[in-house]
Motif scaffolding. Structure first.
Motif, PDB file in Angstrom:
ATOM      1  N   SER A  54      -2.822   4.757   4.145  1.00 29.76           N
ATOM      2  CA  SER A  54      -1.663   5.383   3.512  1.00 29.76           C
ATOM      3  C   SER A  54      -0.405   5.355   4.374  1.00 29.76           C
ATOM      4  O   SER A  54       0.591   5.997   4.029  1.00 29.76           O
ATOM      5  CB  SER A  54      -1.993   6.831   3.125  1.00 29.76           C
ATOM      6  OG  SER A  54      -2.354   7.589   4.255  1.00 29.76           O
ATOM      7  N   ASN A  55      -0.444   4.642   5.503  1.00 28.19           N
ATOM      8  CA  ASN A  55       0.755   4.374   6.290  1.00 28.19           C
ATOM      9  C   ASN A  55       1.538   5.628   6.648  1.00 28.19           C
ATOM     10  O   ASN A  55       1.002   6.547   7.238  1.00 28.19           O
ATOM     11  CB  ASN A  55       1.619   3.360   5.548  1.00 28.19           C
ATOM     12  CG  ASN A  55       1.007   1.983   5.561  1.00 28.19           C
ATOM     13  OD1 ASN A  55       1.124   1.257   6.529  1.00 28.19           O
ATOM     14  ND2 ASN A  55       0.323   1.604   4.484  1.00 28.19           N
ATOM     15  N   ASN A 101       0.832  -1.195   0.000  1.00 28.66           N
ATOM     16  CA  ASN A 101       0.000   0.000   0.000  1.00 28.66           C
ATOM     17  C   ASN A 101       0.875   1.257   0.000  1.00 28.66           C
ATOM     18  O   ASN A 101       2.093   1.177   0.227  1.00 28.66           O
ATOM     19  CB  ASN A 101      -0.924  -0.009   1.218  1.00 28.66           C
ATOM     20  CG  ASN A 101      -2.023  -1.045   1.087  1.00 28.66           C
ATOM     21  OD1 ASN A 101      -2.427  -1.412  -0.011  1.00 28.66           O
ATOM     22  ND2 ASN A 101      -2.516  -1.531   2.219  1.00 28.66           N
ATOM     23  N   PRO A 102       0.283   2.424  -0.238  1.00 26.35           N
ATOM     24  CA  PRO A 102       1.077   3.665  -0.218  1.00 26.35           C
ATOM     25  C   PRO A 102       1.759   3.875   1.133  1.00 26.35           C
ATOM     26  O   PRO A 102       1.270   3.449   2.177  1.00 26.35           O
ATOM     27  CB  PRO A 102       0.008   4.743  -0.470  1.00 26.35           C
ATOM     28  CG  PRO A 102      -1.093   4.047  -1.174  1.00 26.35           C
ATOM     29  CD  PRO A 102      -1.127   2.663  -0.590  1.00 26.35           C
ATOM     30  N   GLY A 103       2.910   4.538   1.086  1.00 22.14           N
ATOM     31  CA  GLY A 103       3.595   4.924   2.311  1.00 22.14           C
ATOM     32  C   GLY A 103       4.289   3.809   3.043  1.00 22.14           C
ATOM     33  O   GLY A 103       4.560   3.923   4.243  1.00 22.14           O
ATOM     34  N   THR A 104       4.602   2.703   2.346  1.00 20.03           N
ATOM     35  CA  THR A 104       5.272   1.576   3.009  1.00 20.03           C
ATOM     36  C   THR A 104       6.759   1.488   2.667  1.00 20.03           C
ATOM     37  O   THR A 104       7.416   0.505   3.001  1.00 20.03           O
ATOM     38  CB  THR A 104       4.582   0.247   2.648  1.00 20.03           C
ATOM     39  OG1 THR A 104       4.390   0.166   1.229  1.00 20.03           O
ATOM     40  CG2 THR A 104       3.230   0.139   3.329  1.00 20.03           C
ATOM     41  N   ARG A 126       2.572   8.054   4.973  1.00 15.56           N
ATOM     42  CA  ARG A 126       2.076   9.303   4.393  1.00 15.56           C
ATOM     43  C   ARG A 126       1.022   9.937   5.304  1.00 15.56           C
ATOM     44  O   ARG A 126       0.975  11.154   5.470  1.00 15.56           O
ATOM     45  CB  ARG A 126       1.477   9.048   3.007  1.00 15.56           C
ATOM     46  CG  ARG A 126       2.506   8.577   1.986  1.00 15.56           C
ATOM     47  CD  ARG A 126       1.863   8.379   0.627  1.00 15.56           C
ATOM     48  NE  ARG A 126       2.769   7.736  -0.305  1.00 15.56           N
ATOM     49  CZ  ARG A 126       2.445   7.380  -1.539  1.00 15.56           C
ATOM     50  NH1 ARG A 126       1.220   7.615  -1.979  1.00 15.56           N
ATOM     51  NH2 ARG A 126       3.329   6.802  -2.322  1.00 15.56           N
ATOM     52  N   LEU A 127       0.167   9.096   5.873  1.00 16.91           N
ATOM     53  CA  LEU A 127      -0.835   9.607   6.811  1.00 16.91           C
ATOM     54  C   LEU A 127      -0.150  10.213   8.023  1.00 16.91           C
ATOM     55  O   LEU A 127      -0.528  11.296   8.492  1.00 16.91           O
ATOM     56  CB  LEU A 127      -1.774   8.479   7.244  1.00 16.91           C
ATOM     57  CG  LEU A 127      -2.762   8.834   8.362  1.00 16.91           C
ATOM     58  CD1 LEU A 127      -3.729   9.923   7.896  1.00 16.91           C
ATOM     59  CD2 LEU A 127      -3.530   7.600   8.818  1.00 16.91           C
ATOM     60  N   ASN A 135       1.634  -3.330   5.598  1.00 12.28           N
ATOM     61  CA  ASN A 135       1.222  -2.149   6.347  1.00 12.28           C
ATOM     62  C   ASN A 135       1.955  -2.114   7.687  1.00 12.28           C
ATOM     63  O   ASN A 135       2.219  -3.152   8.292  1.00 12.28           O
ATOM     64  CB  ASN A 135      -0.279  -2.169   6.612  1.00 12.28           C
ATOM     65  CG  ASN A 135      -1.086  -1.721   5.405  1.00 12.28           C
ATOM     66  OD1 ASN A 135      -0.567  -1.073   4.511  1.00 12.28           O
ATOM     67  ND2 ASN A 135      -2.355  -2.072   5.392  1.00 12.28           N
ATOM     68  N   TYR A 146      -0.515  -1.742  -5.328  1.00 10.26           N
ATOM     69  CA  TYR A 146      -1.293  -2.455  -4.316  1.00 10.26           C
ATOM     70  C   TYR A 146      -1.155  -3.961  -4.514  1.00 10.26           C
ATOM     71  O   TYR A 146      -1.109  -4.445  -5.655  1.00 10.26           O
ATOM     72  CB  TYR A 146      -2.763  -2.068  -4.401  1.00 10.26           C
ATOM     73  CG  TYR A 146      -3.080  -0.660  -3.995  1.00 10.26           C
ATOM     74  CD1 TYR A 146      -3.206  -0.317  -2.652  1.00 10.26           C
ATOM     75  CD2 TYR A 146      -3.278   0.329  -4.957  1.00 10.26           C
ATOM     76  CE1 TYR A 146      -3.522   0.980  -2.276  1.00 10.26           C
ATOM     77  CE2 TYR A 146      -3.590   1.634  -4.592  1.00 10.26           C
ATOM     78  CZ  TYR A 146      -3.710   1.944  -3.252  1.00 10.26           C
ATOM     79  OH  TYR A 146      -4.016   3.237  -2.883  1.00 10.26           O
ATOM     80  N   ASN A 188      -7.004   0.823   2.040  1.00 12.84           N
ATOM     81  CA  ASN A 188      -6.410   1.993   1.399  1.00 12.84           C
ATOM     82  C   ASN A 188      -5.597   2.836   2.381  1.00 12.84           C
ATOM     83  O   ASN A 188      -5.394   4.020   2.165  1.00 12.84           O
ATOM     84  CB  ASN A 188      -7.506   2.849   0.762  1.00 12.84           C
ATOM     85  CG  ASN A 188      -8.238   2.105  -0.331  1.00 12.84           C
ATOM     86  OD1 ASN A 188      -7.617   1.422  -1.137  1.00 12.84           O
ATOM     87  ND2 ASN A 188      -9.553   2.214  -0.360  1.00 12.84           N
TER      88      ASN A 188
END
Length: 312
Positions: A269-270, A97-100, A272-273, A224, A198, A267
């Motif tokens: 964002s790891n 996922n994003p931000g990993t 990034r969040l 994640n 993804y 979803n």
């Protein structure tokens, strides 16, 4: 700290590496052979592992990088002794996922491959569907070839690569895939191609073209982060910006992250969040202190619970 064992017998040097379970925290190689010490001090490994140590989690990825370094180094040793150097395809699939940390790891790998003479430059060219797919027949092949040319000597990193196969048989994304496959043959060993996206979408993407999986023998999972790992990332981000979290702020952030993971796991964002939350808190902190010009150094550094608010 676990270290590899080096034994010398009848002019031959045998290197035994530590178990993989120790690799995330133990990677330094002590060379007990004077000859090895003079020839190579594994500075490339030290540098790359120091960079990886700055990343929270990702133990499976760190194990893989360690393995790759060991293979490249021992291959060099074999060639020096007149033995065949085993060839391995280094094109990869990054699922996560994003931000990993996918892009960050790709950039670190590029520098390692440069130091180990696998790639001449080691730079990273990061693209997505819009950079590859054109608007008319022939345009996609032209754009893709230009990007491959730009990536020669380094890594071509395609994020959300599965989107190339979403449009069906008449979509120009298929043309981009065909062009990339051809480039992998025409420029063998001149660049490394990494397709990222993804997990489920990448599985579907690979299954859509039977010839793709064999071209990407390395498939890495970027899981994640856990709540505790995200908190560790938050504290690192805060420290780098010369702020500190109050106990109440840390607790509030922990509860918020746990709730986000439960509600939006697919979803999520790891990191990034976490970054967005920290940056928002810093802005809230600034607003809170705007009319307090005589704030102490401690007040200017501490983020309180009231500084952490939802992003939307």
């Amino acid at each position: 700290m676990a270290r590899p064992v080096i034994r010398q017998h009848s002019g031959q040097i045998n290197v035994t590496f530590p178990l993989k379970t120790d690799l995330a925290t133990s990677y330094s190689i002590t060379q007990q052979s004077d000859t090895l010490t003079q020839q190579h001090k594994h500075t490339a490994l030290d540098r790359v592992m120091k960079q990886l140590d700055l990343l929270v989690g990702l133990n499976n990825v760190k194990d893989f990088v360690y393995e790759i370094y060991a293979w490249l180094y021992i291959t060099q040793c074999r060639k020096e002794q007149g033995l065949k150097g085993a060839h391995q395809t280094l094109h990869m699939i990054f699922k996560g996922n994003p931000g990993t940390g996918k892009t960050t790891v790709a950039r670190i790998l590029g520098k390692l491959f440069q130091e180990m003479n696998v790639l001449s430059k080691g730079h990273l060219v990061e693209v997505e569907r819009a950079d590859l797919v054109g608007e008319y027949i022939g345009h996609t092949a032209q754009k893709t070839r230009e990007l491959v040319k730009k990536a020669l000597g380094g890594i071509l990193f395609i994020d959300e690569a599965y989107s190339l196969a979403r449009g069906g048989t008449k979509d120009f994304g298929k043309e981009a895939i065909d062009c990339l496959v051809k480039a992998m043959e025409d420029h063998k060993d001149e660049f490394v191609l990494i397709l990222a996206g993804y997990p489920k979408e990448m599985e579907h993407f690979l299954s859509s073209n039977p010839g793709l999986p064999s071209r990407f023998p390395v498939q890495l999972e970027f899981s994640n982060y856990t709540v505790s790992e995200l908190l560790e990332i938050a504290e690192l981000m805060v420290f780098e910006r010369e702020y500190e979290l109050s106990v109440q702020a840390r607790n509030k952030l922990q509860h918020f992250l746990a709730a986000e993971m439960r509600n939006k796991h697919q979803n999520f964002s790891n990191a990034r969040l976490v970054r967005n939350l920290i940056e928002k808190a810093i802005r809230e902190h600034a607003v809170r202190l705007l009319y307090h010009p005589n704030s102490s150094k401690q007040e200017l550094m501490f983020l309180s619970a009231e500084d952490f608010v939802p992003l939307h």
